[in-house]
Scaffold this motif. Structure first.
Motif, PDB file in Angstrom:
ATOM      1  N   ARG A   5       0.862  -1.185   0.000  1.00  0.00           N
ATOM      2  CA  ARG A   5       0.000   0.000   0.000  1.00  0.00           C
ATOM      3  C   ARG A   5       0.902   1.240   0.000  1.00  0.00           C
ATOM      4  NH1 ARG A   5      -0.849  -2.893   4.069  1.00  0.00           N
ATOM      5  NH2 ARG A   5       0.156  -2.488   6.024  1.00  0.00           N
TER       6      ARG A   5
ATOM      7  N   ALA B  53      -2.370   7.468  -8.920  1.00  0.00           N
ATOM      8  CA  ALA B  53      -3.537   6.649  -8.578  1.00  0.00           C
ATOM      9  C   ALA B  53      -3.833   5.627  -9.674  1.00  0.00           C
ATOM     10  CB  ALA B  53      -4.753   7.544  -8.342  1.00  0.00           C
ATOM     11  N   GLY B  54      -3.751   6.043 -10.926  1.00  0.00           N
ATOM     12  CA  GLY B  54      -3.998   5.129 -12.037  1.00  0.00           C
ATOM     13  C   GLY B  54      -3.002   3.988 -12.091  1.00  0.00           C
TER      14      GLY B  54
ATOM     15  N   ARG C 111      -3.732   1.673  -9.206  1.00  0.00           N
ATOM     16  CA  ARG C 111      -4.973   0.936  -9.428  1.00  0.00           C
ATOM     17  C   ARG C 111      -4.709  -0.270 -10.342  1.00  0.00           C
ATOM     18  NH1 ARG C 111      -8.007   4.654 -11.808  1.00  0.00           N
ATOM     19  NH2 ARG C 111      -8.404   5.676  -9.829  1.00  0.00           N
ATOM     20  N   GLU C 112      -3.888  -0.060 -11.377  1.00  0.00           N
ATOM     21  CA  GLU C 112      -3.551  -1.152 -12.296  1.00  0.00           C
ATOM     22  C   GLU C 112      -2.869  -2.304 -11.571  1.00  0.00           C
ATOM     23  OE1 GLU C 112      -1.301   0.287 -15.604  1.00  0.00           O
ATOM     24  OE2 GLU C 112      -2.893   1.667 -16.228  1.00  0.00           O
TER      25      GLU C 112
ATOM     26  N   ARG D  13      -3.314  -2.929  -8.432  1.00  0.00           N
ATOM     27  CA  ARG D  13      -4.172  -3.235  -7.277  1.00  0.00           C
ATOM     28  C   ARG D  13      -3.495  -2.908  -5.944  1.00  0.00           C
ATOM     29  NH1 ARG D  13      -8.565  -5.589  -9.437  1.00  0.00           N
ATOM     30  NH2 ARG D  13      -8.372  -7.013 -11.177  1.00  0.00           N
TER      31      ARG D  13
ATOM     32  N   PRO E  38      -3.389  -0.340  -2.923  1.00  0.00           N
ATOM     33  CA  PRO E  38      -4.189   0.730  -2.320  1.00  0.00           C
ATOM     34  C   PRO E  38      -3.386   2.022  -2.159  1.00  0.00           C
ATOM     35  CG  PRO E  38      -4.395  -1.298  -1.057  1.00  0.00           C
ATOM     36  CD  PRO E  38      -3.284  -1.514  -2.051  1.00  0.00           C
TER      37      PRO E  38
ATOM     38  N   ALA F 236     -10.718   6.901  -4.533  1.00  0.00           N
ATOM     39  CA  ALA F 236     -10.720   5.445  -4.399  1.00  0.00           C
ATOM     40  C   ALA F 236     -11.987   4.936  -3.727  1.00  0.00           C
ATOM     41  CB  ALA F 236      -9.496   5.000  -3.604  1.00  0.00           C
TER      42      ALA F 236
END
Length: 114
Positions: A48, A71-72, A75-76, A78, A80, A104
């Motif tokens: 994370r 963030a993108g 996110r890809e 996974r 956090p 998120a």
């Protein structure tokens, strides 16, 4: 040091990867800051990431884009992401105005160190 206006501090042992941003993030240095943050994340391969914006004195649209790109990417993979900024700080206000505080699907704007 990422440029004359911004500074990055990293603590990989602090509840995942803690990245502290300080100073100003704008058109003049956003790409450099983004490159350094991506480098740090790639090296640490954290479970994370916490980006602490409490030390940011100024952030413009390029700084917002930097946060969206981080963030993108996370996110890809996974991973956090949590963004921290005091609500009444420049970064906290920008997070609220740009709706990055709910990026998120959770409350991301909070007191630094929370």
């Amino acid at each position: 040091m990422t440029g004359p206006l911004a500074r990055i501090e990293v603590d990989p042992d602090r509840d995942g990867l803690w990245i502290g941003l300080f100073g100003e993030i704008d058109l003049s240095n956003a790409q450099t800051v983004l490159s350094r943050v991506r480098e740090v994340i790639a090296e640490a391969a954290p479970e994370r990431v916490l980006v602490d914006l409490a030390g940011v004195e100024y952030i413009d649209s390029q700084g917002v884009m930097l946060l969206l790109k981080i963030a993108g990417s996370l996110r890809e993979s996974r991973t956090p992401l949590r963004l921290l900024a005091p609500v009444d700080s420049p970064a906290g206000q920008v997070l609220a105005i740009s709706h990055l505080d709910d990026l998120a699907g959770e409350r991301l704007t909070g007191e630094a160190g929370a």
